[in-house]
Design a protein around this motif. Structure first.
Motif, PDB file in Angstrom:
ATOM      1  N   UNK A 129      34.755  49.368  52.832  1.00  0.00           N
ATOM      2  CA  UNK A 129      33.306  49.601  52.897  1.00  0.00           C
ATOM      3  C   UNK A 129      32.864  50.433  51.695  1.00  0.00           C
ATOM      4  N   UNK A 130      31.781  49.991  51.061  1.00  0.00           N
ATOM      5  CA  UNK A 130      31.157  50.770  49.993  1.00  0.00           C
ATOM      6  C   UNK A 130      29.656  50.796  50.244  1.00  0.00           C
ATOM      7  N   UNK A 131      28.935  51.631  49.470  1.00  0.00           N
ATOM      8  CA  UNK A 131      27.485  51.694  49.660  1.00  0.00           C
ATOM      9  C   UNK A 131      26.762  50.577  48.922  1.00  0.00           C
ATOM     10  N   UNK A 132      27.502  49.745  48.223  1.00  0.00           N
ATOM     11  CA  UNK A 132      26.961  48.615  47.492  1.00  0.00           C
ATOM     12  C   UNK A 132      27.851  48.307  46.314  1.00  0.00           C
ATOM     13  N   UNK A 133      27.737  47.118  45.763  1.00  0.00           N
ATOM     14  CA  UNK A 133      28.508  46.789  44.562  1.00  0.00           C
ATOM     15  C   UNK A 133      27.572  46.198  43.524  1.00  0.00           C
ATOM     16  N   UNK A 134      27.886  46.477  42.258  1.00  0.00           N
ATOM     17  CA  UNK A 134      27.097  45.928  41.152  1.00  0.00           C
ATOM     18  C   UNK A 134      27.870  44.814  40.455  1.00  0.00           C
ATOM     19  N   UNK A 135      29.020  45.168  39.843  1.00  0.00           N
ATOM     20  CA  UNK A 135      29.848  44.140  39.197  1.00  0.00           C
ATOM     21  C   UNK A 135      30.949  43.637  40.118  1.00  0.00           C
ATOM     22  N   UNK A 136      31.344  44.463  41.089  1.00  0.00           N
ATOM     23  CA  UNK A 136      32.421  44.082  41.995  1.00  0.00           C
ATOM     24  C   UNK A 136      33.796  44.502  41.537  1.00  0.00           C
ATOM     25  N   UNK A 137      33.897  45.165  40.381  1.00  0.00           N
ATOM     26  CA  UNK A 137      35.211  45.510  39.836  1.00  0.00           C
ATOM     27  C   UNK A 137      35.972  46.461  40.749  1.00  0.00           C
ATOM     28  N   UNK A 138      35.315  47.562  41.183  1.00  0.00           N
ATOM     29  CA  UNK A 138      36.032  48.521  42.029  1.00  0.00           C
ATOM     30  C   UNK A 138      36.366  47.910  43.387  1.00  0.00           C
ATOM     31  N   UNK A 139      35.482  47.082  43.897  1.00  0.00           N
ATOM     32  CA  UNK A 139      35.748  46.437  45.188  1.00  0.00           C
ATOM     33  C   UNK A 139      36.953  45.510  45.090  1.00  0.00           C
ATOM     34  N   UNK A 140      37.070  44.794  43.992  1.00  0.00           N
ATOM     35  CA  UNK A 140      38.204  43.885  43.812  1.00  0.00           C
ATOM     36  C   UNK A 140      39.516  44.658  43.746  1.00  0.00           C
ATOM     37  N   UNK A 141      39.501  45.790  43.055  1.00  0.00           N
ATOM     38  CA  UNK A 141      40.718  46.627  42.996  1.00  0.00           C
ATOM     39  C   UNK A 141      41.082  47.111  44.389  1.00  0.00           C
ATOM     40  N   UNK A 142      40.085  47.582  45.148  1.00  0.00           N
ATOM     41  CA  UNK A 142      40.348  48.085  46.495  1.00  0.00           C
ATOM     42  C   UNK A 142      40.961  46.999  47.373  1.00  0.00           C
TER      43      UNK A 142
END
Length: 452
Positions: A129-142
């Protein structure tokens, strides 16, 4: 365009979308820092444990806020090749930035967990869970990290993101996003309150969630049930007043422990991450806390009630009476902690004849809203104001001139109204802790002497 009030509101809305996961073997993983307040709400709604996956964005040197990739625990890394090529990032630049961010990542991992073991993901559903994504880079790593740590299924859930970024997160088995606006500029554009989340708040939320989740687990098998009045008390409560039920959370470390009652400011609630952090500091010092909503949800809809200081003070007085009528806290010394308009309500209530209040602390507050009642306050009062919050600082100085009780004005250098700057909220919490421990202890000693 979907707009969330704050991260708590976003977390509650996201939780409603995720209720089908309740009862499954889920671990909720917040992305520090801003994703953790959102994840906390989701974890509570799903009765699931909360942990973090620590990631760090690799920012473009000329535009640090723009991600060209991200790194995470267990050596995971994702790069955005299009961004690297567009900005002409060299291998040397990338290596230097990654080395710097890796050091920060390792330090934050140690800070957030503070000796707590990482929750095992083996064979479980990892809900990131995040507060939102812009590029998605950190979400992909997670997502990649969760997979490396043995998760059987990986779900990414965010309140808002551009459609293109959502489509890039191929590392997740499923992506759930509440809003994908056609015109997307930044995550914060879709929040009314997008105040920074500090490291201390993340730690406090994780610890509070750990205690809360332990309470939800079935008790271990034992030949005898625990006796009534077992401490510590750490539970949601309802306080009846004026024909309604006020929502609150009570922490009581022991019988008749001193309790600090929180009077929240306009537009805030018992879910305020800042007040939760301050509460955690007080709890570590052995104090009890009562975080409560002074208005019901339907009352809050009328903004006039939010600024009705007299009404808020009456509710605070009622909550104090409820505490003193509750087994286990009948003799508890009481302190008030008020923020913003809540400080005016706290001082108004403390000025009532016969008020059983031993100390008051105002953080970034509006004590001037108590008006002429300030002169009737007898409880020792501490006014904490940010050095850069010039207008409120002037109001506090005028209010201090009207106080006749023992009082002090403490100015936190560099802090603005919400104490968002690094280390300033920590300073405010420590000032409050020291004030309450000194004056609530003195109140108990006076009461003990009077009874002898």
């Amino acid at each position: 365009m979907t707009v969330f009030e704050d991260r708590v509101d976003a977390g509650r809305q996201l939780a409603r979308r995720l209720l089908s996961l309740r009862g499954q073997d889920v671990v909720v993983l917040g992305l520090p820092r801003g994703g953790v307040p959102v994840a906390r709400e989701v974890a509570e709604a799903l009765d699931a444990p909360l942990d973090v996956i620590v990631v760090r964005k690799l920012g473009v040197p000329s535009q640090p806020e723009l991600a060209m990739g991200a790194i995470g625990e267990e050596g995971a890394r994702v790069l955005d090749q299009r961004t690297l090529q567009y900005f002409g990032i060299t291998d040397e630049q990338l290596e230097r930035i990654e080395e710097r961010e890796r050091a920060v990542l390792e330090a934050r991992t140690a800070r957030f967990r503070e000796g707590r073991e990482r929750i095992d993901l083996t064979g479980r559903i990892a809900l990131i869970v995040d507060d939102g994504i812009a590029t998605g880079a950190t979400a992909r790593v997670a997502c990649r990290i969760a997979r490396q740590l043995g998760a059987a299924r990986v779900i990414l859930a965010v309140p808002v993101a551009p459609e293109e970024a959502v489509s890039r997160v191929t590392e997740a088995d499923e992506v759930i996003c509440l809003a994908t606006p056609h015109y997307f500029t930044a995550v914060g554009y879709h929040y009314r309150d997008f105040s920074p989340t500090e490291d201390d708040e993340v730690v406090a939320l994780l610890e509070a969630s750990r205690r809360w989740h332990q309470q939800q687990l079935p008790p271990p098998a034992h030949p005898q049930d625990p006796p009534a009045g077992t401490f510590p008390v750490d539970e949601d409560v309802k306080i009846p007043v004026d024909g309604i039920q006020l929502e609150a959370h009570l922490y009581l470390p022991g019988p008749d422990a001193a309790v600090v009652v929180f009077a929240h400011g306009s537009g805030s609630s018992r879910h305020s991450t800042r007040n939760r952090y301050v509460a955690s500091v007080l709890q570590e010092a052995g104090l009890g806390t009562l975080l409560l909503d002074l208005l019901s949800p339907w009352e809050e809809a009328d903004r006039a009630n939010v600024f009705d200081i007299g009404l808020l003070a009456e509710r605070l007085t009622a909550a104090t009476a409820w505490l003193h009528g509750r087994p286990g806290s009948t003799a508890s010394p009481i302190g008030y902690f008020g923020a913003s308009t809540g400080a005016g309500a706290a001082l108004w209530a403390a000025a009532e004849p016969g008020a059983r209040v031993a100390a008051v602390v105002s953080r970034g507050g509006r004590p001037d809203l108590a008006g002429h009642r300030l002169g009737a306050v007898q409880a020792p009062t501490l006014l904490i104001v940010g050095g850069e919050d010039l207008e409120v600082l002037a109001l506090n100085r005028r209010a201090q001139d009207m106080l006749r009780c023992p009082n002090r004005l403490a100015v936190v250098p560099g802090a603005t109204h919400l104490f968002e700057e690094r280390g300033t909220l920590e300073q405010a919490a420590e000032l409050a802790r020291d004030w309450f421990t000194q004056h609530l202890s003195a109140s108990r000693e006076r009461a003990g002497g009077a009874s002898r």
